[in-house]
Write an enzyme that holds these catalytic residues in place. Structure first.
Site, short mmCIF file in Angstrom:
data_model
loop_
_atom_site.label_atom_id
_atom_site.label_comp_id
_atom_site.label_asym_id
_atom_site.label_seq_id
_atom_site.Cartn_x
_atom_site.Cartn_y
_atom_site.Cartn_z
N CYS A 194 0.31 -2.47 -4.11
CA CYS A 194 -0.34 -3.39 -3.16
C CYS A 194 -0.37 -2.88 -1.72
CB CYS A 194 0.34 -4.74 -3.22
SG CYS A 194 0.36 -5.41 -4.87
C1 UGA Z 1 3.74 -7.28 -2.21
C2 UGA Z 1 3.94 -8.57 -1.39
O1 UGA Z 1 5.30 -8.70 -1.00
C3 UGA Z 1 3.51 -9.79 -2.19
O2 UGA Z 1 3.59 -10.95 -1.37
C4 UGA Z 1 2.06 -9.59 -2.66
O3 UGA Z 1 1.62 -10.66 -3.48
C5 UGA Z 1 1.96 -8.32 -3.48
O4 UGA Z 1 2.38 -7.21 -2.65
C6 UGA Z 1 0.54 -8.11 -3.90
O5 UGA Z 1 -0.32 -7.89 -3.05
O6 UGA Z 1 0.23 -8.27 -5.08
P1 UGA Z 1 5.14 -6.03 -4.10
O7 UGA Z 1 4.28 -4.86 -3.81
O8 UGA Z 1 5.39 -6.43 -5.49
O9 UGA Z 1 4.59 -7.35 -3.34
O10 UGA Z 1 6.55 -5.73 -3.51
P2 UGA Z 1 7.47 -6.01 -2.29
O11 UGA Z 1 8.71 -6.54 -2.84
O12 UGA Z 1 6.89 -6.72 -1.16
O13 UGA Z 1 7.69 -4.49 -1.91
C7 UGA Z 1 6.69 -3.69 -1.28
C8 UGA Z 1 7.36 -2.57 -0.52
O14 UGA Z 1 8.18 -3.12 0.48
C9 UGA Z 1 8.25 -1.71 -1.41
O15 UGA Z 1 8.01 -0.37 -1.18
C10 UGA Z 1 9.65 -2.09 -1.04
O16 UGA Z 1 10.53 -1.01 -1.10
C11 UGA Z 1 9.48 -2.60 0.37
N1 UGA Z 1 10.43 -3.70 0.62
C12 UGA Z 1 10.43 -4.74 -0.23
C13 UGA Z 1 11.28 -3.63 1.67
O17 UGA Z 1 11.26 -2.67 2.45
N2 UGA Z 1 12.15 -4.67 1.84
C14 UGA Z 1 12.18 -5.74 0.99
O18 UGA Z 1 13.00 -6.64 1.17
C15 UGA Z 1 11.30 -5.78 -0.06
#
Ligand code: UGA
Length: 445
Positions: free
Chosen positions: A279
């Site tokens: 995403c």
């Molecule tokens: C992301 C969004 O958070 C969701 O709200 C959205 O619906 C989704 O994209 C989408 O567009 O479908 P996702 O990609 O599953 O969700 O994962 P996240 O948990 O947000 O992680 C994305 C990136 O952020 C990862 O690389 C992760 O390492 C990083 N991250 C995640 C952080 O740096 N800190 C966190 O607490 C969580």
């Protein structure tokens, strides 16, 4: 309500299964027979916590899968489009949205009653009104707003917690061309009476989704820029710097009883080896391209992407600081998935890091609790040894690169400290204190 969901990828399947869980009658549609068969046999084609259980609970009761789009539309009142929208060469690839819109239009031609078509896939602003709607009108020979409604309903699920996110949403955005569409779409969310709902037009709904993901990606790149500066100048640790920043009561408010709330957004304000997944990278790039086409320079978001592209190299610089010549060095990679809780490796920082290490002729041992099969498909080489445990992967190595914040990695320092000569640990997620091992490096120190 009777709902059809077109596309049984991540968003489509999770939504379909969860709509069944809240009591709707759901038909999932996909043109892939293998997937459809699997779903009808109660097997989930993707790994997501809790999904298999819910699928088994509802399949053949109020949930079915089919390849027959026409039957699915004729037997339901509302159709959700949840097909993939990959990023093409330099812009979002809408071919699947286009194809499905045409097919739905053709079916609507023969449907006497009113129907609502809702886009759930992430699409650039304007797609629903300017691409989907005209195609539906053209192929159905009917009029939007009169014979059928067109809506946009972005999803905000996170991989690894998609079921919980769906069942306890923070918001529901209801886009629609008119009140009738919005009300029909609102009806499927009736079981979520406590949740904030925002009714708006389709273009705004599309923009909300991109803006949400771009904000989170920006926080990560911002934190990484600060972390990189701390590393460069010395005597500063990004963890401490950010801790001080997080304590701003506008970020973590203090309640009347003096208790401080620590919102989960704080975890995006931490330095690490970069964001990945299906995403953030794709959505930020799509928004940049959308903005540039409109004549905006998109300077901030372009930098967000640039910083993120460079971030895996920061891990490698820390490694070459200790081992200027990597030839023949034995390296353990802990964590392949782009984040914990998933086997998804799309745009994972592990990919450029492993590719670089392979080019330098290192000996790689890799361990990830669930993503190893994915990695095997991506690298297709015998030069990586996949291991079954942390212990196996870290035995007799020169350095360990920690790339994913899996909970089970919390035991890592304990394991490494038991070795006679513990390897260098490079902590890409800042999971451990600096003094946890004799040789420790981390992003942002
Ligand atoms: C992301 C969004 O958070 C969701 O709200 C959205 O619906 C989704 O994209 C989408 O567009 O479908 P996702 O990609 O599953 O969700 O994962 P996240 O948990 O947000 O992680 C994305 C990136 O952020 C990862 O690389 C992760 O390492 C990083 N991250 C995640 C952080 O740096 N800190 C966190 O607490 C969580």
């Amino acid at each position: 309500m009777k709902i059809s969901v077109v596309g049984t990828g991540y968003v489509g399947l999770v939504s379909g299964v969860c709509f069944a869980e809240v009591g709707h009658d759901v038909i999932c549609v996909d043109n892939d027979y293998t997937k459809v068969n699997k779903i009808n046999n109660g097997e989930s084609p993707i790994y997501e916590e809790g999904l298999s259980e819910l699928l088994k609970k509802h399949i053949n009761i109020n949930l079915r899968a089919t390849t027959d789009l026409s039957k699915a539309i004729l037997n339901t009142e509302l159709t959700i489009i949840a097909v993939g929208t990959p990023f093409g060469k330099d812009t979002i690839d809408l071919q699947y949205i286009e194809k499905v819109s045409k097919e739905i239009g053709q079916v609507l031609k023969n449907k006497p009653s009113y129907h609502v078509v809702v886009v759930k896939s992430t699409v650039v602003p304007g797609t629903t009104d300017e691409l989907v709607l005209p195609l539906l009108e053209k192929y159905s020979c009917k009029k939007a707003g009169k014979d059928f409604g067109v809506g946009m309903n972005p999803e905000f699920l996170r991989e690894g917690s998609a079921i919980t996110d769906f069942m306890s949403p923070d918001r529901i955005v209801i886009g629609g061309i008119d009140k009738k569409t919005q009300n029909k779409l609102n009806d499927i969310y009736k079981p979520f009476s406590e949740t904030d709902k925002l009714k708006t037009n389709n273009k705004t709904a599309e923009m909300i989704k991109y803006t949400s993901n771009s904000l989170l990606a920006t926080l990560i790149s911002f934190s990484n820029e600060i972390g990189n500066l701390c590393s460069l100048q010395g005597d500063m640790d990004a963890i401490e710097v950010m801790k001080g920043v997080h304590l701003d009561k506008r970020i973590s408010p203090i309640l009347k009883n003096n208790q401080r709330i620590s919102p989960s957004i704080i975890s995006y304000l931490e330095a690490g080896c970069g964001f990945g997944g299906s995403c953030f990278p794709k959505d930020v790039r799509a928004l940049i391209s959308y903005g540039k086409n409109a004549g905006d320079k998109m300077q901030l978001l372009s930098s967000v992407v640039d910083i993120n592209n460079d971030q895996p190299m920061k891990m490698l610089s820390l490694l070459t600081k200790h081992f200027p010549n990597l030839d023949g060095k034995r390296i353990a990679i802990l964590g392949l998935a782009f984040k914990p809780g998933t086997d998804d490796m799309r745009e994972s920082p592990a990919i450029p890091i492993i590719k670089y290490l392979l080019s330098k002729n290192t000996k790689i041992k890799a361990y990830d609790p669930v993503a190893q099969d994915e990695a095997k498909k991506i690298f297709n080489t015998t030069k990586i040894t996949y291991c079954e445990s942390i212990r196996e992967s870290t035995r007799d190595v020169d350095a360990v690169l920690l790339l994913t914040r899996w909970q089970e990695f919390e035991t890592l320092p304990k394991i490494l400290n038991k070795y006679i000569n513990p390897p260098l640990l490079i902590d890409g997620r800042r999971m451990f204190p600096k003094n946890c091992l004799p040789r420790y490096e981390g992003i942002g120190i």
